[in-house]
Design an enzyme around this catalytic site. Structure first.
Site, PDB file in Angstrom:
ATOM      1  N   GLU A 249       0.780  -0.995  -0.120  1.00 54.93           N
ATOM      2  CA  GLU A 249       0.025  -0.004  -0.079  1.00 54.93           C
ATOM      3  C   GLU A 249       0.991   1.262   0.074  1.00 54.93           C
ATOM      4  OE1 GLU A 249      -3.302   0.251  -0.349  1.00 54.93           O
ATOM      5  OE2 GLU A 249      -3.774  -1.844  -0.059  1.00 54.93           O
TER       6      GLU A 249
ATOM      7  N   ASP B 177      -5.594   6.913  -5.836  1.00 55.46           N
ATOM      8  CA  ASP B 177      -4.870   5.581  -6.207  1.00 55.46           C
ATOM      9  C   ASP B 177      -4.972   5.256  -7.744  1.00 55.46           C
ATOM     10  OD1 ASP B 177      -7.249   4.414  -7.160  1.00 55.46           O
ATOM     11  OD2 ASP B 177      -7.559   3.050  -5.361  1.00 55.46           O
TER      12      ASP B 177
END
Length: 156
Positions: free
Chosen positions: A27, A36
């Site tokens: 992550e 993202d």
């Protein structure tokens, strides 16, 4: 009891010790809100939610709180697997559920195979989940390979 201690009680300290670095590695931790690869607002270590707005910044402590809170939300997905699991399997499956969501995890062929006693087949299913937004992402390919290796008891 701290969120980390509650989580260790829920999934086991050994699984937690494997899961947190795995999730944090893939992550990453960003101390601001960002989009993202498929455009979802995200903060810290993969946290998403309706409270996020562009321009927010976060401290390490806030990011840790988000991460352990998110892991507590995803830990119940492990209850969908009704067979004994190793720490590596619990960690890999928690990382996977964190990434794809509890519903997708619990409805997956991975869980069906695990519950049928085919844990090698369940671990192999991880390699199939490499798409986001309809595209294969190299980061997901690497993440799934690491999760699968952990699930299979190999060094990622």
């Amino acid at each position: 009891m701290t969120p980390r201690q509650r989580l260790a009680t829920k999934i086991g300290a050994g699984a937690l010790a494997l899961a947190v670095p795995l999730i944090a590695h893939f992550e990453g931790t960003v101390f601001r809100t960002y989009r993202d690869p498929i455009g979802i607002l995200t903060s810290c270590t993969g946290h998403t939610g309706p409270e996020l707005m562009m321009g927010q910044t976060w401290t390490q402590e806030q990011c840790d709180q988000q991460l352990y809170g998110d892991l507590m939300k995803h830990a119940p997905a492990l209850d969908c697997v009704q067979r004994p699991m190793t720490n590596g399997q619990r960690a890999a499956f928690l990382s996977f559920a964190f990434n794809v969501g509890n519903g997708n995890f619990c409805k997956s062929t991975l869980v069906r195979k695990a519950n049928a006693g085919d844990m090698p087949g369940a671990c192999a299913e991880l390699s199939r989940w490499t798409l986001a937004g309809g595209k294969e992402l190299p980061g997901l390919v690497r993440r799934r390979a690491a999760e699968r290796a952990m699930c299979e008891g190999k060094t990622p």
